[in-house]
Design an enzyme around this catalytic site. Structure first.
Site, PDB file in Angstrom:
ATOM      1  N   ASP A 117       0.787  -1.242  -0.107  1.00  0.00           N
ATOM      2  CA  ASP A 117       0.004   0.069   0.002  1.00  0.00           C
ATOM      3  C   ASP A 117       0.857   1.214   0.097  1.00  0.00           C
ATOM      4  O   ASP A 117       0.359   2.353   0.045  1.00  0.00           O
ATOM      5  CB  ASP A 117      -0.968  -0.096   1.013  1.00  0.00           C
ATOM      6  CG  ASP A 117      -0.432   0.020   2.614  1.00  0.00           C
ATOM      7  OD1 ASP A 117       0.847  -0.005   2.443  1.00  0.00           O
ATOM      8  OD2 ASP A 117      -1.071  -0.069   3.495  1.00  0.00           O
ATOM      9  N   GLU A 159       9.695  -3.539   9.941  1.00  0.00           N
ATOM     10  CA  GLU A 159      10.097  -2.355   9.361  1.00  0.00           C
ATOM     11  C   GLU A 159      10.725  -1.284  10.343  1.00  0.00           C
ATOM     12  O   GLU A 159      10.030  -1.068  11.543  1.00  0.00           O
ATOM     13  CB  GLU A 159       8.530  -1.843   8.887  1.00  0.00           C
ATOM     14  CG  GLU A 159       9.092  -0.346   8.185  1.00  0.00           C
ATOM     15  CD  GLU A 159       7.925   0.174   7.187  1.00  0.00           C
ATOM     16  OE1 GLU A 159       6.980  -0.530   6.919  1.00  0.00           O
ATOM     17  OE2 GLU A 159       8.127   1.132   6.691  1.00  0.00           O
TER      18      GLU A 159
HETATM   19  O1  KIV Z   1       3.584  -0.914   1.526  1.00  0.00           O
HETATM   20  C1  KIV Z   1       4.569  -1.448   1.367  1.00  0.00           C
HETATM   21  O2  KIV Z   1       5.440  -1.239   0.361  1.00  0.00           O
HETATM   22  C2  KIV Z   1       5.235  -2.216   2.678  1.00  0.00           C
HETATM   23  C3  KIV Z   1       6.743  -2.571   2.282  1.00  0.00           C
HETATM   24  C4  KIV Z   1       7.483  -1.391   2.776  1.00  0.00           C
HETATM   25  C5  KIV Z   1       7.161  -3.499   3.538  1.00  0.00           C
HETATM   26  O3  KIV Z   1       4.606  -2.493   3.414  1.00  0.00           O
END
Ligand code: KIV
Length: 258
Positions: A42, A176
């Protein structure tokens, strides 16, 4: 359990898991040869739509991009982010996860959070929907975008949450912006793989936003290594095209029909 999911779990302690985000078919086609997991993240909300946060991303937007990505993947495990406000309770989560799985033909969904969503994860898994967890910095709910795990209460919470997600049946967890030593402890204490972004090489695998890695998205954060300056390449191509059109050297006869 799906063979593809088992293969990812079996990589723990054997080989590093390579993962990137994709939002469209052509990009997914390139990534598929090199990745174990392709995530329709997202993050597309900020990267493509210039939203202030991922909280504005809708379920339909995720589904449309995922349908495109699906066409570019032959072998990688395809995971789709469940956007904000689509898994506030088990009923809502199950309905929306089923919709994502059936419309996009993805292999799994990803949800952000720990204890608060562990019962939801359990129910999705019971309904044969593989779930990837996401701990540490949580873009859908955090106000403070700083790395996590320096403070003792954060450390204990993230570790506890990781164990809860594993017990609930998640097949892997994105960490993260988790502090280096905590990423090592979490990775050691659970039997499912951790996929790090800004969380050191102590994780079982790594993920980056593709647009960041190629230098298309103009952000400058510590955890991103830019493997190319694609903006420079694209700028040159567009500038050459503009020059050619103005000088009337494009199109030539060979580009025209008669
Ligand atoms: O939304 C995204 O791209 C993510 C990644 C950064 C892990 O959740």
């Amino acid at each position: 359990m799906q063979q593809k999911i088992k293969k990812i779990i079996n990589k723990k302690n054997k080989s590093k898991i390579v993962s990137l985000t994709a939002y469209s078919k052509n990009i997914a086609t390139i990534l598929d040869d090199f990745c174990d997991i392709i995530l329709v993240g997202d993050s597309l909300g900020s990267v493509l739509y210039n939203y202030k946060s991922t909280r504005e991303v809708s379920l339909d937007t995720m589904i449309e991009h995922s349908k495109s990505v699906r066409m570019g993947i032959k072998k990688s495990l395809m995971v789709v982010d469940m956007p904000h406000n689509t898994y506030r309770n088990s009923k809502e989560a199950l309905k929306n996860a089923k919709k994502i799985m059936s419309k996009t033909k993805c292999d799994a969904v990803k949800l952000e959070g720990g204890k608060k969503i562990s019962q939801i994860v359990r129910i999705l898994v019971k309904n044969n929907i593989p779930v990837m967890g996401h701990l540490g910095l949580l873009p859908q709910s955090d106000k403070n975008f700083k790395f996590k795990g320096k403070k003792i209460f954060e450390k204990n919470k993230i570790l506890k949450d990781a164990k809860l997600l594993e017990t609930a049946g998640a097949f892997s967890i994105v960490l993260e912006c988790v502090e280096t030593s905590l990423a090592k402890i979490v990775t050691k204490k659970i039997d499912i793989p951790t996929i790090g972004i800004g969380s050191s090489n102590n994780c079982d695998g790594q993920i980056l936003v593709f647009d960041d890695l190629i230098g298309l998205n103009p952000i400058d954060v510590r955890f991103v290594k830019k493997y190319s300056n694609i903006r420079k390449v694209m700028t040159k191509a567009v500038s050459n095209y503009a020059k050619d059109v103005r000088k009337k050297v494009f199109p030539l006869k060979k580009h025209s029909y008669n």
